[in-house]
Design a protein around this motif. Structure first.
Motif, PDB file in Angstrom:
ATOM      1  N   ILE A 703      25.440  -5.131  10.700  1.00  0.00           N
ATOM      2  CA  ILE A 703      26.700  -5.198   9.933  1.00  0.00           C
ATOM      3  C   ILE A 703      27.676  -4.141  10.440  1.00  0.00           C
ATOM      4  CG2 ILE A 703      27.718  -4.799   7.649  1.00  0.00           C
ATOM      5  CD1 ILE A 703      25.121  -6.070   6.467  1.00  0.00           C
ATOM      6  N   VAL A 704      27.154  -2.898  10.612  1.00  0.00           N
ATOM      7  CA  VAL A 704      28.039  -1.811  11.060  1.00  0.00           C
ATOM      8  C   VAL A 704      28.582  -2.124  12.457  1.00  0.00           C
ATOM      9  CG1 VAL A 704      28.113   0.622  11.702  1.00  0.00           C
ATOM     10  CG2 VAL A 704      26.972  -0.068   9.585  1.00  0.00           C
ATOM     11  N   GLU A 705      27.710  -2.599  13.326  1.00  0.00           N
ATOM     12  CA  GLU A 705      28.159  -2.881  14.695  1.00  0.00           C
ATOM     13  C   GLU A 705      29.151  -4.046  14.757  1.00  0.00           C
ATOM     14  OE1 GLU A 705      24.619  -3.060  17.108  1.00  0.00           O
ATOM     15  OE2 GLU A 705      24.466  -0.870  17.173  1.00  0.00           O
ATOM     16  N   ARG A 706      28.967  -5.021  13.873  1.00  0.00           N
ATOM     17  CA  ARG A 706      29.961  -6.111  13.821  1.00  0.00           C
ATOM     18  C   ARG A 706      31.325  -5.583  13.416  1.00  0.00           C
ATOM     19  NH1 ARG A 706      27.663 -11.706  14.116  1.00  0.00           N
ATOM     20  NH2 ARG A 706      25.769 -11.100  15.191  1.00  0.00           N
ATOM     21  N   HIS A 707      31.306  -4.482  12.671  1.00  0.00           N
ATOM     22  CA  HIS A 707      32.570  -3.855  12.271  1.00  0.00           C
ATOM     23  C   HIS A 707      33.116  -2.940  13.377  1.00  0.00           C
ATOM     24  CE1 HIS A 707      31.566  -5.063   8.108  1.00  0.00           C
ATOM     25  NE2 HIS A 707      32.865  -4.948   7.891  1.00  0.00           N
ATOM     26  N   GLY A 708      32.375  -2.847  14.473  1.00  0.00           N
ATOM     27  CA  GLY A 708      32.811  -1.973  15.568  1.00  0.00           C
ATOM     28  C   GLY A 708      32.384  -0.533  15.366  1.00  0.00           C
ATOM     29  N   GLY A 709      31.464  -0.317  14.434  1.00  0.00           N
ATOM     30  CA  GLY A 709      31.036   1.053  14.158  1.00  0.00           C
ATOM     31  C   GLY A 709      29.664   1.354  14.725  1.00  0.00           C
ATOM     32  N   LYS A 710      29.164   2.516  14.348  1.00  0.00           N
ATOM     33  CA  LYS A 710      27.847   2.945  14.827  1.00  0.00           C
ATOM     34  C   LYS A 710      27.031   3.415  13.636  1.00  0.00           C
ATOM     35  CE  LYS A 710      29.253   5.876  17.947  1.00  0.00           C
ATOM     36  NZ  LYS A 710      29.338   6.919  18.949  1.00  0.00           N
ATOM     37  N   ILE A 711      25.696   3.308  13.772  1.00  0.00           N
ATOM     38  CA  ILE A 711      24.825   3.815  12.716  1.00  0.00           C
ATOM     39  C   ILE A 711      23.734   4.638  13.382  1.00  0.00           C
ATOM     40  CG2 ILE A 711      23.333   1.745  12.682  1.00  0.00           C
ATOM     41  CD1 ILE A 711      23.242   2.120   9.574  1.00  0.00           C
ATOM     42  N   TRP A 712      23.400   5.774  12.784  1.00  0.00           N
ATOM     43  CA  TRP A 712      22.356   6.614  13.370  1.00  0.00           C
ATOM     44  C   TRP A 712      21.745   7.504  12.294  1.00  0.00           C
ATOM     45  CZ3 TRP A 712      27.490   7.618  13.517  1.00  0.00           C
ATOM     46  CH2 TRP A 712      27.938   8.916  13.244  1.00  0.00           C
ATOM     47  N   VAL A 713      20.678   8.191  12.712  1.00  0.00           N
ATOM     48  CA  VAL A 713      19.993   9.048  11.743  1.00  0.00           C
ATOM     49  C   VAL A 713      19.757  10.412  12.366  1.00  0.00           C
ATOM     50  CG1 VAL A 713      17.668   8.308  12.441  1.00  0.00           C
ATOM     51  CG2 VAL A 713      18.037   9.187  10.132  1.00  0.00           C
ATOM     52  N   SER A 722      16.248  13.378   5.633  1.00  0.00           N
ATOM     53  CA  SER A 722      16.987  12.658   6.672  1.00  0.00           C
ATOM     54  C   SER A 722      18.417  12.499   6.236  1.00  0.00           C
ATOM     55  CB  SER A 722      16.417  11.252   6.875  1.00  0.00           C
ATOM     56  OG  SER A 722      15.023  11.273   6.914  1.00  0.00           O
ATOM     57  N   THR A 723      19.293  12.356   7.226  1.00  0.00           N
ATOM     58  CA  THR A 723      20.670  11.997   6.930  1.00  0.00           C
ATOM     59  C   THR A 723      21.008  10.771   7.762  1.00  0.00           C
ATOM     60  OG1 THR A 723      21.171  14.330   6.679  1.00  0.00           O
ATOM     61  CG2 THR A 723      23.034  12.811   6.765  1.00  0.00           C
ATOM     62  N   PHE A 724      21.384   9.703   7.065  1.00  0.00           N
ATOM     63  CA  PHE A 724      21.824   8.492   7.756  1.00  0.00           C
ATOM     64  C   PHE A 724      23.338   8.483   7.787  1.00  0.00           C
ATOM     65  CE2 PHE A 724      18.212   5.774   8.632  1.00  0.00           C
ATOM     66  CZ  PHE A 724      17.192   6.437   7.953  1.00  0.00           C
ATOM     67  N   TYR A 725      23.878   8.147   8.972  1.00  0.00           N
ATOM     68  CA  TYR A 725      25.326   8.107   9.139  1.00  0.00           C
ATOM     69  C   TYR A 725      25.737   6.713   9.569  1.00  0.00           C
ATOM     70  CZ  TYR A 725      24.859  13.212   9.727  1.00  0.00           C
ATOM     71  OH  TYR A 725      24.579  14.536   9.561  1.00  0.00           O
ATOM     72  N   PHE A 726      26.920   6.318   9.123  1.00  0.00           N
ATOM     73  CA  PHE A 726      27.545   5.181   9.802  1.00  0.00           C
ATOM     74  C   PHE A 726      29.027   5.451   9.913  1.00  0.00           C
ATOM     75  CE2 PHE A 726      27.659   3.664   5.377  1.00  0.00           C
ATOM     76  CZ  PHE A 726      28.925   3.111   5.252  1.00  0.00           C
ATOM     77  N   SER A 727      29.574   5.003  11.051  1.00  0.00           N
ATOM     78  CA  SER A 727      30.987   5.286  11.305  1.00  0.00           C
ATOM     79  C   SER A 727      31.758   3.978  11.342  1.00  0.00           C
ATOM     80  CB  SER A 727      31.132   6.006  12.641  1.00  0.00           C
ATOM     81  OG  SER A 727      30.754   5.138  13.690  1.00  0.00           O
ATOM     82  N   LEU A 728      33.008   4.049  10.939  1.00  0.00           N
ATOM     83  CA  LEU A 728      33.891   2.880  10.982  1.00  0.00           C
ATOM     84  C   LEU A 728      35.251   3.362  11.426  1.00  0.00           C
ATOM     85  CD1 LEU A 728      33.113   1.366   7.470  1.00  0.00           C
ATOM     86  CD2 LEU A 728      32.431   0.374   9.659  1.00  0.00           C
ATOM     87  N   THR A 729      35.972   2.495  12.118  1.00  0.00           N
ATOM     88  CA  THR A 729      37.334   2.898  12.458  1.00  0.00           C
ATOM     89  C   THR A 729      38.212   2.525  11.286  1.00  0.00           C
ATOM     90  OG1 THR A 729      37.548   0.820  13.617  1.00  0.00           O
ATOM     91  CG2 THR A 729      37.145   2.748  14.963  1.00  0.00           C
ATOM     92  N   THR A 730      39.212   3.381  11.040  1.00  0.00           N
ATOM     93  CA  THR A 730      40.082   3.132   9.888  1.00  0.00           C
ATOM     94  C   THR A 730      41.288   2.322  10.308  1.00  0.00           C
ATOM     95  OG1 THR A 730      41.182   5.204  10.326  1.00  0.00           O
ATOM     96  CG2 THR A 730      39.408   5.231   8.698  1.00  0.00           C
ATOM     97  N   SER A 731      41.438   2.107  11.600  1.00  0.00           N
ATOM     98  CA  SER A 731      42.672   1.450  12.064  1.00  0.00           C
ATOM     99  C   SER A 731      42.415   0.047  12.554  1.00  0.00           C
ATOM    100  CB  SER A 731      43.290   2.270  13.189  1.00  0.00           C
ATOM    101  OG  SER A 731      42.362   2.350  14.249  1.00  0.00           O
ATOM    102  N   ASN A 732      41.328  -0.570  12.069  1.00  0.00           N
ATOM    103  CA  ASN A 732      41.070  -1.918  12.589  1.00  0.00           C
ATOM    104  C   ASN A 732      41.633  -3.026  11.703  1.00  0.00           C
ATOM    105  OD1 ASN A 732      39.281  -1.306  10.662  1.00  0.00           O
ATOM    106  ND2 ASN A 732      37.421  -1.752  11.837  1.00  0.00           N
TER     107      ASN A 732
END
Lengths: 737, 119
Positions: A703-713, A722-732
């Motif tokens: 799901i995150v990658e379809r949004h153009g983002g990344k997910i990692w731990v 643990s800390t799980f992160y996901f990133s998304l661009t705000t300008s898409n």
């Protein structure tokens, strides 16, 4: 004057060998003597009218002023003149001109008055010419590069030219008067006596190569030519030595010898066999290496002997190729075998060129043979491996294609034609014709993927549909290796294509099944859930045991619902049907709502939203919420001892990073990548400590990658949370899916 | 006055618990298991709210919804669409439904949505 005196003088006048002419003071000729007539070859009768003061030739030669000066009373030595006697008297074989010296003087009477003028000529032609010859010779001797030395029969030097000064370093004045031993090294001194004794016999010595010594002690190789010098009577009085420095010539000869020796060394040590034949192919020479290949000696190879070295099976092709190259004047190049008498076979690459004389006529052939046995073995191996590859490709029905991009040339193996449902006879293979076979819905995607890969942005591996000319829809997968030139421009694509229609159909069946099964499961689940709620209302906290059992049923029903939902999502991901419905919404609201919905499911944990970043994003709200739910439920599940779960939002430039931090069991470094793989929990029994299929993080990642983002731990390891992160661009905004 | 809810679903296993649930909660409940009968039933029953399944065999829920919403006599009736396919939520919107609820849902889930429209 007494008559006897007159007679006496008259006789002297007539008999003197000096040409004498007597003039009046006016220049008129009075008389000439016999010597005059002999010199000028003219009888007196012809010159009676000659007036010296009117002689044009004297004016032209510039002599007249001197003549006039004499007529005024001086005794004058006239300049030497080059006199051309009258043509009428020129006799063949006599010089056409004479060099004359002359004296013109007056004769006076007792009172001193000039009564007569006397002109006396002396023919000095011989002297003048001898003088000229001498100076010419001197000039030649002086300017010669060779050292020219003359000596007497006692070997005493009596002349020494500039060349000798240059060569031996002695000045003429230093050398003249010295013995020749001045320039003869001690161990060559005996040569001089030998030379003198031969000269005395009148012999001429030519090109005698020996050594002479210069002033500075340098020994000079010289070539001597010595000839006798004779006096006027032909008696030998000395010798003329001409010495030529041959040190450069010797160096050149030395070099030639060296290069010959080098050539011999090269020839015998060269790793190639070398042979030389005459125009008929009869062997004249072979080197050591050739002998090794052939297993014969040079003497055995000569003439037609070399033919025995040819492998019997190759003789015919060698002779044919040889004849052809001779006839057509081509160089000869061929691969063939030699066999030694012991039976050792060597594969050779032979080549030869015609040797030609200055008139371009072929005089023979020079050739080499190189051992290519290893190459042949390698070629054989390559052929075998190509054959294996071909069989493998055939078995896998894999087609191979090659696209030369600069030339636009595309080539397909037979399998590629088969896969595309076309026949090489009826299908013109061009990129355009190929692209017309692509399913219209996939064409843009394929063309974009190609240009993307050609730009070096991504490896090339795609799946798409084609429509064969008969109208069949087929799925194909193709991947390619792209090579780039030094400027980074793609020059070649080499790819493999395989039909995956059946595979796709199976995938589709599987996906349809999963979709249908999960859909069908949801209806009973809905029913169960409503009945649970109805029963819960009915019990209303009474019947503690029954209430407890009911809650367990309720939990497990929820889990069942989640699993059916995950399975459906996975099937969607795999068939590329996971579509995003994007909208603009507040990330904070999404997080708050999600936390609120999850918090009631745990009493042991407290979920905290930290930081108040107000970020609006354009995304699929339902799907993102699914990601957050997954991360939160994991955080709860993997921190069994409770404590805080911190959700935070960080905005960096146009990227927003959501972090979910727990204080639970943590994840080992080497597992941190793997946990996002599909069915990780199922596939790694070591980690099978908690229930679940291991689909949640896989779905979240998709799901995150379809949004153009990344997910990692990030985790410091076991027990450290643990800390799980996901990133998304705000300008898409307005991003199309 | 007792509110009337019409349940439209081709699956008896959904109709039954929903019927019991809303009856328990004091609503007057009626149902249709054949989509094409919906309009007839609406005319007769005059519901205050309709729960409508999207993917039914026979007539599609989306078409029924659009038809009702375009009919001046019925367009005021709130329609809540339900489906086991959460992705058809956007179809509910485009079919002019008032709300969407994804299966599986709990009694609480459906009551919350229903009570937004009638209480």
């Amino acid at each position: 004057m007494a008559p006897d005196d007159i007679l006496l003088f008259r006789t002297i006048f007539e008999q003197t060998p000096i040409s004498t002419q007597i003039f009046t003071p006016d220049g008129e000729t009075v008389m000439v003597n016999a010597a005059w007539e002999k010199l000028w070859k003219v009888p007196f009768s012809k010159v009676r009218s000659y007036n010296i003061l009117k002689d044009k030739q004297l004016v032209d030669t510039g002599v007249m002023p001197h003549v006039k000066k004499a007529f005024k009373g001086e005794s004058v030595q006239l300049p030497v003149i080059k006199y051309v006697p009258s043509k009428t008297v020129t006799v063949k074989g006599i010089a056409t001109y004479r060099w004359l010296g002359a004296k013109l003087y007056p004769i006076r009477d007792a009172s001193g008055k000039i009564t007569h003028m006397v002109l006396q000529h002396e023919d000095i032609t011989q002297q003048v010419e001898a003088e000229e010859m001498k100076s010419r010779l001197a000039a030649i001797v002086e300017s010669s590069d060779d050292a020219i030395v003359s000596k007497n029969l006692s070997s005493i030097i009596n002349s020494w030219n500039k060349g000798a000064e240059r060569l031996f370093g002695y000045k003429a004045q230093e050398a003249i008067g010295k013995h020749m031993s001045l320039i003869i090294p001690k161990d060559h001194i005996s040569e001089e006596d030998e030379i003198i004794s031969r000269i005395k016999k009148g012999e001429t010595i030519t090109h005698f190569e020996t050594i002479r010594k210069a002033k500075n002690g340098r020994l000079i190789p010289v070539s001597l030519s010595i000839s006798p010098v004779k006096d006027a009577e032909g008696k030998i009085i000395g010798a003329a030595n001409i010495a030529r420095d041959i040190s450069e010539q010797q160096i050149a000869e030395e070099r030639l010898r060296e290069s010959e020796s080098l050539f011999r060394t090269l020839t015998s040590h060269a790793p190639v066999g070398i042979f030389l034949t005459d125009i008929d192919g009869k062997c004249l020479f072979v080197n050591k290496t050739w002998c090794e290949f052939a297993g014969m000696k040079l003497e055995q190879a000569l003439g037609d002997g070399w033919v025995k070295a040819l492998h019997p099976e190759d003789q015919e092709i060698v002779f044919t190729a040889w004849r052809e190259s001779v006839q057509k004047g081509h160089d000869f190049n061929l691969e063939y075998r030699y066999i030694t008498p012991a039976g050792k076979v060597t594969w050779l690459s032979g080549s030869s060129v015609a040797l030609r004389d200055q008139k371009k006529r072929v005089t023979g052939y020079l050739g080499t043979i190189t051992d290519i046995t290893y190459q042949k073995i390698a070629e054989e191996k390559i052929r075998a491996s190509e054959e294996r590859l071909r069989i493998a490709l055939e078995a896998g029905k894999i087609g191979v294609w090659d696209w030369n991009i600069p030339e636009g040339k595309l080539t397909w193996t037979e399998n590629v034609y088969k896969i595309h449902g076309v026949h090489p006879k009826h299908f013109t293979l061009t990129f355009e014709n190929f692209s017309n076979l692509i399913h219209p819905d996939d064409k843009d995607y394929v063309l974009r993927a190609i240009s993307y890969s050609l730009a070096g942005k991504a490896p090339f591996k795609i799946e798409f549909r084609i429509i064969t000319p008969k109208g069949d829809e087929r799925w194909v997968t193709t991947s390619a290796f792209i090579s780039f030139d030094e400027k980074g421009k793609a020059k070649r694509m080499l790819g493999a294509t395989q039909e995956i229609t059946e595979q796709k159909r199976l995938e589709q069946d599987k996906s349809d099944f999963l979709s249908m099964a999960s859909h069908e499961l949801r209806t009973p689940l809905t029913s169960v859930k409503i009945f649970i709620d109805l029963l819960r209302d009915q019990l209303n906290g009474t019947e503690k045991k029954s209430s407890y059992y009911l809650e367990r049923i309720s939990d497990q029903t929820d889990r069942l619902a989640e699993l059916t939902s995950d399975l459906l999502d996975v099937s969607r991901i795999e068939t590329g049907k996971l579509k995003l419905n994007r909208e603009q919404f507040s990330l904070r609201t999404l997080l708050t709502d999600t936390i609120e919905s999850i918090q009631p499911s745990t009493k042991a944990h407290s979920i905290v939203l930290q930081q108040d970043a107000r970020v609006s994003i354009y995304a699929d709200k339902y799907r993102l919420s699914q990601v957050v739910v997954n991360l939160l439920t994991n955080a709860i599940k993997y921190s069994p001892k409770g404590k805080k779960i911190i959700v935070s939002v960080n905005r960096v430039n146009n990227e927003v990073v959501v972090a979910v931090r727990d204080y639970g069991i943590g994840i080992k470094q080497d597992k941190q990548e793997k946990i996002f793989e599909k069915l990780y929990q199922v596939n790694d029994p070591e980690e099978k400590t908690y229930p679940g299929l291991g689909l949640g993080l896989y779905i979240s990642k998709e799901i995150v990658e379809r949004h153009g983002g990344k997910i990692w731990v990030e985790s410091k390891g076991k027990g450290k949370g643990s800390t799980f992160y996901f990133s998304l661009t705000t300008s898409n905004h307005k991003h199309n899916d | 006055m007792i509110k009337k809810i019409l349940i439209v679903d081709d699956d008896d296993d959904i109709v039954e618990p929903l019927g019991i649930l809303f009856a328990e909660k004091g609503y007057n409940v009626s149902f249709v298991t054949k989509g094409e009968m919906t309009e007839k039933k609406v005319k007769k029953f005059q519901p205050d709210l309709i729960l409508l399944d999207i993917l039914m065999s026979g007539t599609d829920g989306r078409i029924i919804c659009q038809k009702l919403k375009k009919n001046k006599a019925y367009q005021h009736i709130p329609i809540i669409m339900m489906s086991a396919h959460p992705t058809v939520a956007k179809d509910a919107k485009s079919s002019l439904a008032d709300a969407f609820i994804a299966k599986p849902f709990s009694a609480r889930d459906v009551l919350v949505v229903v009570e937004q429209f009638i209480s």
